[in-house]
Design a protein around this motif. Structure first.
Motif, short mmCIF file in Angstrom:
data_model
loop_
_atom_site.label_atom_id
_atom_site.label_comp_id
_atom_site.label_asym_id
_atom_site.label_seq_id
_atom_site.Cartn_x
_atom_site.Cartn_y
_atom_site.Cartn_z
N SER A 91 0.82 -1.22 0.00
CA SER A 91 0.00 0.00 0.00
C SER A 91 0.85 1.27 0.00
CB SER A 91 -0.96 -0.01 1.20
OG SER A 91 -0.23 0.05 2.41
N HIS A 92 2.15 1.13 -0.35
CA HIS A 92 3.01 2.33 -0.33
C HIS A 92 2.53 3.35 -1.36
CE1 HIS A 92 5.26 2.21 -4.10
NE2 HIS A 92 5.16 0.88 -4.02
N ARG A 93 2.95 4.59 -1.14
CA ARG A 93 2.55 5.68 -2.05
C ARG A 93 3.74 6.20 -2.80
NH1 ARG A 93 -0.20 7.52 2.93
NH2 ARG A 93 -2.15 6.42 2.82
#
Length: 93
Positions: A91-93
Motif C-alpha cells: 500500500s506504499h505511495r
C-alpha cells in the motif's frame, strides 16, 4: 517511457521482540539481552533473521547480532512481521 529494470537483492525489516519472547545469550564472555530482529526476504522469497541485543550489564556496549533460536513462537513472530511488512509495502505511495 518504460520503467527501468530493477533487481532487488533483499528487503529488510526491523522488529521489536516482545519482552515475553526475549532471551539472553553470551558473546565474548558478555551477556546480551536480545531485543530486536532484522528479517530479510531473500531473492528466492525465503526469510532470514538475525537477533540483536545489548549488554545486560548496560553501558555503551556494541549492538551485536546472534542467531535466532529455533522456537515456534519466534518463527511465528518472524512470519507475522513479514506479513505485516508485505501489507505495508503493497500500500506504499
Amino acid at each position: 517511457m518504460d520503467a527501468p529494470s530493477v533487481e532487488v537483492s533483499a528487503m529488510a525489516i526491523n522488529v521489536t521482540i516482545p519482552e515475553a519472547l526475549r532471551w539472553r545469550d553470551v558473546r565474548r564472555e558478555e551477556e546480551f539481552e536480545l531485543q530486536t530482529l532484522n528479517v530479510r526476504m531473500l531473492p528466492d522469497g525465503s526469510l532470514a533473521a538475525k537477533a540483536y541485543g545489548r549488554p545486560v550489564a548496560g553501558g555503551r556496549g556494541a549492538y551485536v547480532s546472534f542467531p535466532v533460536p529455533d522456537r515456534p513462537e519466534l518463527a511465528a513472530l518472524v512470519s507475522a512481521a513479514a506479513d505485516e511488512a508485505g501489507r505495508r509495502w503493497s500500500s506504499h505511495r
